[in-house]
Design a protein around this motif. Structure first.
Motif, PDB file in Angstrom:
ATOM      1  N   GLY A   1       0.773  -1.235  -0.078  1.00 33.12           N
ATOM      2  CA  GLY A   1       0.069   0.353  -0.045  1.00 33.12           C
ATOM      3  C   GLY A   1       1.126   1.087  -0.274  1.00 33.12           C
ATOM      4  O   GLY A   1       0.337   2.325   0.449  1.00 33.12           O
ATOM      5  N   ALA A   2       1.814   1.203  -0.250  1.00 35.86           N
ATOM      6  CA  ALA A   2       2.900   2.201  -0.095  1.00 35.86           C
ATOM      7  C   ALA A   2       2.480   2.930  -1.100  1.00 35.86           C
ATOM      8  O   ALA A   2       2.939   4.547  -0.902  1.00 35.86           O
ATOM      9  N   TYR A   3       2.551   2.843  -2.725  1.00 33.66           N
ATOM     10  CA  TYR A   3       1.588   3.590  -3.425  1.00 33.66           C
ATOM     11  C   TYR A   3       1.043   2.348  -4.458  1.00 33.66           C
ATOM     12  O   TYR A   3       0.810   1.124  -3.974  1.00 33.66           O
ATOM     13  N   THR A   4       0.752   2.908  -5.233  1.00 37.45           N
ATOM     14  CA  THR A   4      -0.773   2.398  -5.600  1.00 37.45           C
ATOM     15  C   THR A   4      -0.112   1.075  -7.266  1.00 37.45           C
ATOM     16  O   THR A   4       0.841   1.214  -7.155  1.00 37.45           O
ATOM     17  N   GLY A   5      -0.456   0.026  -6.425  1.00 36.89           N
ATOM     18  CA  GLY A   5       0.510  -0.915  -7.100  1.00 36.89           C
ATOM     19  C   GLY A   5       1.217  -2.243  -5.693  1.00 36.89           C
ATOM     20  O   GLY A   5       1.571  -3.365  -6.379  1.00 36.89           O
ATOM     21  N   ALA A   6       1.304  -1.347  -5.385  1.00 37.98           N
ATOM     22  CA  ALA A   6       2.380  -1.943  -4.191  1.00 37.98           C
ATOM     23  C   ALA A   6       0.863  -3.143  -3.134  1.00 37.98           C
ATOM     24  O   ALA A   6       0.827  -2.314  -1.986  1.00 37.98           O
ATOM     25  N   MET A   7       0.843  -4.486  -4.091  1.00 36.56           N
ATOM     26  CA  MET A   7       0.432  -5.303  -4.041  1.00 36.56           C
ATOM     27  C   MET A   7       1.271  -5.493  -2.362  1.00 36.56           C
ATOM     28  O   MET A   7       0.234  -6.387  -1.393  1.00 36.56           O
TER      29      MET A   7
END
Ligand SMILES: Nc1ncnc2c1ncn2[C@@H]1O[C@H](COP(=O)(O)OP(=O)(O)OP(=O)(O)O)[C@@H](O)[C@H]1O
Ligand SMILES: [Mg+2]
Length: 451
Positions: free
Chosen positions: A221-227
């Motif tokens: 969740g650190a950035y979009t796409g960090a699943m």
């Protein structure tokens, strides 16, 4: 297990007593335990964070544990699931194992067994993550050899041996193909960290927006796409060496983060507050003049001083031609399929000694590899050399013989101008630049010599 890893555990069990017991027994400095009393609550918690180990009761009031297991495995395959079963329910435990559960514990369980199974599962989680990361980055276990008998190579070998056992950062400089990689590998293999990884990363290939996450890792969740949370190169190099190649290409904003890491030995994963300790030795290489980069405002001055404590400069091959025969012999033995080994005539060696080697040892290695392929009956002749090199060699020989014949300056100048013109494919501006004269002077001289 990576030494700086902390483990996040999720217990999903409807029995209050079991949840409390596990939480109390497992929680310590490096284990954090969260708990859920139903499948629904468990899944919702699981989707919010990155867990390392889940302890899952197979019989839950609101759902089938096996189905939940499928869900957990699909969403975070790196996370290991340990099944908690009641006595006499071994069959479901076995089918859970078939579905990918790591192990099972039967109620009532001993606390030692619980701890052992959880720690082992975590070890496996770390290993899987490490393997996944290692696949993405260049890791090398090749045994390096530094060939050469020139004074500069002797000095470099001495420096390597002195600096290797310390943790000091080393800056390796030199033109492309001079052997910076080999020097870095030698420092690592002669260091106390040799049994750990040497991680090599070329800064020119780091994606600008993702540099910090590649180096330090990030959390879910650190950035979009960090699943999912992901470790950075620092974790891979933990206990070992991180070799940052082409350090001059690291963008300015990432340079300050690197400086902080070098000074404090701590870093933060992207999106995380917690500071982590990095036990990593740093090596750097560049073919740029970093002091010039500092002057031009492209390189952080403090970082430059921090990494420039010990500098190993590798001179270009043309400045240590005494190494050429040894290197040729070494590469011939490397590429030879022929026994007895290949023969190199004296004039071929002269060509190799005369050439200016802009690509340094990498170029020499390629030339020898090519020559071995083209050789007839084990003999390397002029035809086996790249045409351009054979020609240049010839001209150089001509220039050499002109000099040794003690001719008038004008004759030498004429021949030399011709040689330079040929070398730059007739481009007069380039020739003037090489000769260090203006184009006008060059034209005048050409006219004068009727060229
Ligand atoms: N002294 C040496 N002895 C044996 N092999 C060498 C030596 N120097 C360089 N080489 C070989 O030459 C090739 C180029 O060397 P290397 O990759 O270390 O150069 P580099 O300085 O890192 O170049 P670049 O700046 O392009 O990354 C490699 O195959 C390496 O093994
Ligand atoms: Mg290199």
């Amino acid at each position: 297990m990576t030494p700086n890893s902390s483990m996040l555990i999720l217990v999903i069990d409807d029995e209050d007593y079991i949840r409390l017991l596990i939480k109390k027994e497992l929680s310590n400095n490096y284990r954090t335990v969260l708990a859920a009393s139903s499948a629904k609550e468990g899944l919702s918690l699981f989707n919010k964070k990155t867990f390392d180990v889940v302890l899952l009761d197979i019989r839950l009031p609101d759902g089938d544990g096996i189905e939940l297991l499928d869900n957990l495995r699909a969403s975070q395959p790196d996370c290991e699931v340990i099944i908690i079963t009641g006595h006499g329910d071994i069959e479901s435990a076995v089918s859970a194992m078939k579905k990918g559960a790591y192990d099972y514990i039967t109620k009532p369980f001993s606390l030692e067994r619980l701890e052992l199974v959880v720690d082992k599962a975590f070890q496996r989680v770390c290993l899987q993550r490490e393997n996944r990361l290692l696949k993405q980055f260049q890791v090398s276990n090749k045994q390096p050899i530094l060939i050469g008998k020139s004074e500069s190579i002797k000095q470099i070998k001495y420096l390597i041996q002195k600096v290797a056992p310390t943790d000091a950062p080393v800056l390796i400089t030199g033109e492309s193909g001079t052997g910076k990689d080999i020097v870095a590998r030698l420092i690592h293999t002669q260091s106390l960290r040799k049994d750990k990884h040497l991680i090599i990363k070329n800064c020119a290939t780091l994606q600008k927006e993702l540099i910090r996450s590649e180096l330090f890792g990030y959390i879910k969740g650190a950035y979009t796409g960090a699943m999912q949370s992901q470790d950075g190169l620092i974790v891979l190099a933990q206990g070992g060496t991180l070799f940052l190649d082409e350090i001059g290409e690291l963008p300015l904003d990432s340079q300050s983060a690197l400086l902080r890491l070098l000074e404090n030995k701590t870093y933060r994963r992207v999106g995380e507050k917690q500071e982590r300790y990095a036990d990593v030795r740093f090596l750097f290489a560049t073919n740029k003049d970093l002091s010039e980069e500092v002057k031009a405002g492209r390189f952080n001055e403090a970082l430059y001083h921090r990494i420039n404590v010990i500098k190993i400069y590798i001179p270009p091959l043309r400045e240590r031609i005494e190494d050429i025969p040894l290197l040729v012999e070494y590469f011939l033995s490397q590429f030879s399929t022929h026994n007895p080994s290949f023969i190199l005539s004296e004039d071929i060696m002269q060509h190799l000694l005369n050439y200016h080697w802009p690509g340094n040892i990498r170029e020499l290695r390629n030339v020898i590899e090519r020559a071995v392929i083209l050789a007839e009956n084990g003999k390397i002749t002029e035809h086996c050399l790249p045409t351009e090199m054979a020609e240049k060699g010839k001209i150089n020989l001509k220039v050499n013989s002109l000099i040794s014949n003690l001719l008038p300056l004008q004759t030498i100048e004429k021949q030399y101008i011709l040689h330079v013109l040929e070398s730059v494919s007739g481009n007069r501006s380039k020739a003037a630049e090489v000769l260090g004269i203006s184009r006008k002077t060059l034209y005048r001289k050409l006219k004068e010599y009727l060229l």
